[in-house]
Design an enzyme around this catalytic site. Sequence first.
Site, PDB file in Angstrom:
ATOM      1  N   LYS A 164       1.080  -1.646   0.074  1.00 20.06           N
ATOM      2  CA  LYS A 164       0.045  -0.375  -0.088  1.00 20.06           C
ATOM      3  C   LYS A 164       0.704   1.515  -0.088  1.00 20.06           C
ATOM      4  O   LYS A 164       0.641   1.971  -0.729  1.00 20.06           O
ATOM      5  CB  LYS A 164      -1.176   0.074   0.763  1.00 20.06           C
ATOM      6  CG  LYS A 164      -2.030  -0.908   1.175  1.00 20.06           C
ATOM      7  CD  LYS A 164      -3.326  -0.796   2.143  1.00 20.06           C
ATOM      8  CE  LYS A 164      -4.286  -2.343   2.292  1.00 20.06           C
ATOM      9  NZ  LYS A 164      -4.566  -2.225   3.390  1.00 20.06           N
ATOM     10  N   LYS A 199      -8.899 -11.604 -12.222  1.00 19.22           N
ATOM     11  CA  LYS A 199      -9.618 -11.197 -11.570  1.00 19.22           C
ATOM     12  C   LYS A 199     -10.966 -10.660 -11.047  1.00 19.22           C
ATOM     13  O   LYS A 199      -9.952  -9.236 -11.363  1.00 19.22           O
ATOM     14  CB  LYS A 199      -8.809 -11.333 -10.140  1.00 19.22           C
ATOM     15  CG  LYS A 199      -9.559 -11.157  -8.809  1.00 19.22           C
ATOM     16  CD  LYS A 199      -8.507 -11.815  -7.903  1.00 19.22           C
ATOM     17  CE  LYS A 199      -8.944 -10.637  -6.146  1.00 19.22           C
ATOM     18  NZ  LYS A 199      -9.642  -9.628  -5.988  1.00 19.22           N
ATOM     19  N   LYS A 250     -12.901  -4.822  -7.685  1.00 16.37           N
ATOM     20  CA  LYS A 250     -12.942  -3.521  -7.332  1.00 16.37           C
ATOM     21  C   LYS A 250     -11.717  -2.530  -7.767  1.00 16.37           C
ATOM     22  O   LYS A 250     -12.439  -1.526  -9.485  1.00 16.37           O
ATOM     23  CB  LYS A 250     -13.227  -2.589  -6.335  1.00 16.37           C
ATOM     24  CG  LYS A 250     -14.900  -3.073  -5.448  1.00 16.37           C
ATOM     25  CD  LYS A 250     -15.696  -2.653  -4.816  1.00 16.37           C
ATOM     26  CE  LYS A 250     -14.369  -2.369  -3.694  1.00 16.37           C
ATOM     27  NZ  LYS A 250     -14.813  -4.277  -2.725  1.00 16.37           N
TER      28      LYS A 250
HETATM   29  P1  ADP Z   1     -11.927  -5.943  -4.242  1.00 14.60           P
HETATM   30  O1  ADP Z   1     -11.024  -6.879  -5.541  1.00 14.60           O
HETATM   31  O2  ADP Z   1     -12.824  -6.239  -5.507  1.00 14.60           O
HETATM   32  O3  ADP Z   1     -11.392  -4.679  -3.536  1.00 14.60           O
HETATM   33  P2  ADP Z   1     -11.770  -7.427  -1.506  1.00 14.60           P
HETATM   34  O4  ADP Z   1     -10.729  -7.282  -1.514  1.00 14.60           O
HETATM   35  O5  ADP Z   1     -12.899  -5.849  -0.955  1.00 14.60           O
HETATM   36  O6  ADP Z   1     -12.259  -7.586  -3.971  1.00 14.60           O
HETATM   37  O7  ADP Z   1     -12.830  -8.595  -1.002  1.00 14.60           O
HETATM   38  C1  ADP Z   1     -13.984  -9.376  -0.150  1.00 14.60           C
HETATM   39  C2  ADP Z   1     -14.219 -10.370  -0.391  1.00 14.60           C
HETATM   40  O8  ADP Z   1     -14.573 -10.453  -1.395  1.00 14.60           O
HETATM   41  C3  ADP Z   1     -12.394 -10.960   0.012  1.00 14.60           C
HETATM   42  O9  ADP Z   1     -13.429 -11.664   0.887  1.00 14.60           O
HETATM   43  C4  ADP Z   1     -12.089 -12.003  -1.026  1.00 14.60           C
HETATM   44  O10 ADP Z   1     -11.835 -12.638  -1.207  1.00 14.60           O
HETATM   45  C5  ADP Z   1     -14.031 -12.100  -2.278  1.00 14.60           C
HETATM   46  N1  ADP Z   1     -13.778 -11.361  -3.728  1.00 14.60           N
HETATM   47  C6  ADP Z   1     -13.336 -10.853  -3.815  1.00 14.60           C
HETATM   48  N2  ADP Z   1     -12.668 -10.624  -5.595  1.00 14.60           N
HETATM   49  C7  ADP Z   1     -13.602 -11.698  -5.627  1.00 14.60           C
HETATM   50  C8  ADP Z   1     -13.114 -12.780  -6.827  1.00 14.60           C
HETATM   51  N3  ADP Z   1     -12.779 -12.531  -7.917  1.00 14.60           N
HETATM   52  N4  ADP Z   1     -13.599 -13.986  -6.850  1.00 14.60           N
HETATM   53  C9  ADP Z   1     -13.657 -14.905  -5.284  1.00 14.60           C
HETATM   54  N5  ADP Z   1     -13.997 -14.178  -4.021  1.00 14.60           N
HETATM   55  C10 ADP Z   1     -13.212 -12.611  -4.519  1.00 14.60           C
END
Ligand code: ADP
Length: 325
Positions: free
Chosen positions: A116, A195, A198
Amino acid sequence: MARILTGIQSSGKTGEIHLGNILGAIEPGIELSKDPNNEAYFFIADLHSLTTVKDANIRKMNVHAVAAAWIAFGFDTDKNVFYKQSDIPEVCELTWYLSCFTPYPMLANAHSFKDKSAQLADVNAGLFTYPVLMAADILLYDANLVPVGKDQRQHLEMTRDIAGSFNHQIGELLVIPEAQISERVMTIPGTDGRKMSKSYDNFINIFLPDKKLRKVIMSIETDSTPLEEPKDTSTCNVFALYELLADEDQTNQMRANYAGGNYGYGHAKQALFELIISKYESQRKKYWELMENPESIDQMLATGAVKARKTALQVLSRIKAQLGY
Ligand code: ADP
Ligand code: TRP
């Protein structure tokens, strides 16, 4: 009886919950919470979000959106404890105590801090002490099991180290939690095949109104195989997403359509759109009912906070007594 606890980030810019979050975190979390031998403490990590999100309205909206998604998917807030982190100020007090048992180099070498601080313009001390707040989140509730994604493995190890160091110096007061790392949860692909995240702006927010949702699904990247030719299911993002959501008959039908030719990606996208609308009809409805009535969400979180705080105060008083406060 195992106490499972996990924090749910509310970090997005617009409070969006996507299909990756639903299949990767919300549905598996709800499954775990249904086990009668488990007591689930799930909370929205809205203090952690201050490290990156400074706008109050965005934070409130994110909290509502994340809570509404969990409730819409059937998380039982009566059986379990569902609250927001900031409603339990004792977590900040515990963070201070724990920080005095946290070796400085451990924080300085943390992967997530290094990542970060390399990416963000605002490298604040909150980002640095993030893992101590996370340790307090867990240790304040005597949690036994913490289900998290792979990216949180090091944070959990730090929690265990901090608790171990505290117990060694002060007495065996803290429950050392186990991480439950979901290696098995598959990575849900986004509209560009990477993947779904967001951060890549390639996500499908299933709660969007119909027209907007359709537009996002129509934007899924595909190759240029002409309409009449058979299409390869193994390399197609539309098919990959369809297969994740469809039942066996629907998937076989789609496979046959791809093999047969005269079936375009537009058709497949339309089928995916219709599948999402029908599969998640009740969740979409519930989500919007809640979002239009955010006071009802606040009420549920307030009730959860009362339950959470009861445990927090007991654990904290045990710690304070031993520390001589
Ligand atoms: P992002 O990558 O969109 O910021 P987060 O890191 O906030 O998502 O993830 C929140 C939860 O959703 C976590 O437990 C993460 O493991 C799950 N998650 C996020 N993206 C995926 C994905 N593409 N496939 C499976 N699980 C995901
Ligand atoms: N840091 C976690 C994440 O980014 C969220 C979180 C905060 C958490 N506190 C926690 C997870 C305590 C588990 C336990 O996903």
